[in-house]
Design an enzyme around this catalytic site. Structure first.
Site: not given
Length: 417
Positions: A84, A144, A178-179, A201, A383
């Site tokens: 994700d 990411d 995960e986010e 990651d 992000h």
């Protein structure tokens, strides 16, 4: 070692075009339909590569096995990455490849205000001559953690095509959500069947994250008294005003914008409600549990003062554990970090232990008894629409995994330090 960089790049470009942005407000598991699209694609690709035990679980985990090539017993190692992307920007990227980067500004075409330079992104200085991948300016790239996904897939392809490389059983794990910090909690560790794990990651070559924040969430509920504003004198207790006073009372020196390094913080992330009822959501972070406890105590102290000042209001302050520092589990078993350092040495890298100001899926796994440090996969500016990744760094990450697989299969690996 000859990792197929063209194959790795093609996989990465394919994955980032699938919109897998997670959604914290969704009750679905995984939280968005796009995540299922990529998970099913990965199942098909792993099957085509010849991986064993390829499984897509009801909770949205792709699991697979790269069978051992050594006769002697060896620990089973898992490689993990999340599929994700973050919630703050669209996740369907239009990837751009910038060949042989020469240090020039990179202007992202869909939003020319988004510009990458070595001054704004210093890691670009170590990527001169590399092939860089960005999005077009209005979305996340999704490196990411699709860089981690692509690295694992390229490494799996390499090992399955070269059974002469000695290694033990390797488990592949691709996870959702995960986010929004909900995905890995649904992983069945018995089904994963690993003794040690690594998340892919991280950022720069040589990075080993062996420490994360401890993390809690806090929720303050304020129940005021509603009244018509024209006749509210000595009747209304405005919950929103109290919420604003609560946030204003938080010490500025404990805010994310005033802290760095090993400093923790208290971060209000949302205020909402009405004069009758308001809520304040916060996150608390510290590398030490004592620091986290101090943050909790400070919030309780501020809330107690407001109770005294506004005795007609009702306050409910609750805390929820989110994740814990990787260090606690890795101190009990130093091998995962030591062997990663050895693998990086063999890959021609200088390993750097790093404490990250955040958490990883490995924080959850380590707390549950599966030691899981985090390794680099080449991503930067995550992000944000300026997110970028180096193909050469992804290749180096894959090379590190190949060496790591061999280190774990060697006799008396405790000799490495």
């Amino acid at each position: 070692m000859n990792i197929d960089s063209a194959d790795l790049l093609a996989r990465f470009l394919r994955y980032v075009q699938v919109d897998t942005r997670s959604d914290a407000s969704s009750p679905a598991v995984p939280s968005t339909a796009g995540q299922w699209d990529l998970l099913r694609l990965l199942v098909a690709e792993l099957t085509a590569l010849g991986a064993a035990d390829v499984t897509l679980t009801p909770a949205g985990f792709v699991l697979a096995t790269i069978p051992a090539t050594v006769p002697q017993p060896a620990p089973t190692v898992a490689w993990c990455a999340h599929i994700d992307t973050a919630t703050n920007l669209p996740g369907a990227a239009e990837p751009l490849v910038h060949r042989a980067y020469a240090g020039q500004p990179i202007v992202l075409p869909d939003d020319p205000t988004q510009i990458l330079t070595p001054e704004s992104s210093p890691h670009l200085r170590s990527a001169l001559g590399h092939d860089l991948i960005t999005a077009s300016g209005t979305t996340l790239l999704g490196a990411d953690d699709k860089a981690g996904v692509a690295v694992i897939m390229a490494t799996a392809r390499h090992l399955l095509a070269h059974p002469e490389i000695p290694h033990g059983k390797i488990r592949v794990c691709f996870s959702p959500d995960e986010e929004i910090a909900t995905g890995m909690a649904r992983l069945d560790l018995a089904q994963l069947g690993a003794d040690i794990a690594y998340t892919l990651d991280g950022e720069s070559p040589g990075e080993i994250d062996n420490e994360t924040f401890n993390a809690d969430a806090a929720l303050l509920e304020i129940h005021g008294i509603a009244a018509h504003p024209g006749w509210a004198k000595d009747v209304m207790v405005n919950a929103l005003r109290i919420a604003a006073r609560f946030v204003a009372a938080l010490p500025a020196e404990f805010s994310p914008e005033r802290t760095a390094g090993r400093d923790g913080f208290i971060h209000p992330v949302e205020i909402k409600g009405s004069a009758e009822r308001a809520t304040v959501h916060l996150i608390l972070r510290d590398f030490e549990l004592a620091g986290l406890a101090a943050h909790r105590a400070l919030l309780e102290h501020i809330a107690a003062g407001l109770r005294t000042d506004e005795p007609r209001a009702r306050f409910v302050l609750t805390f929820t554990e989110q994740y814990r520092n990787l260090r606690y589990g890795l101190e009990k078993d130093p091998r995962p970090v030591a062997f990663a350092r050895e693998a990086m040495r063999r890959a021609g890298l200088t390993a750097r232990l790093q404490a990250i100001r955040g958490g990883t899926d490995g924080s959850n796994l380590t707390a549950r008894g599966l030691p899981t440090p985090n390794l680099f996969c080449g991503m930067h500016e995550v992000h944000s629409p300026r997110e970028w990744v180096s193909l050469q760094d992804m290749v180096k990450s894959a090379e590190t995994l190949v060496h790591l697989a061999q280190v774990w299969a060697e006799p008396q690996p405790e000799a490495f330090d």
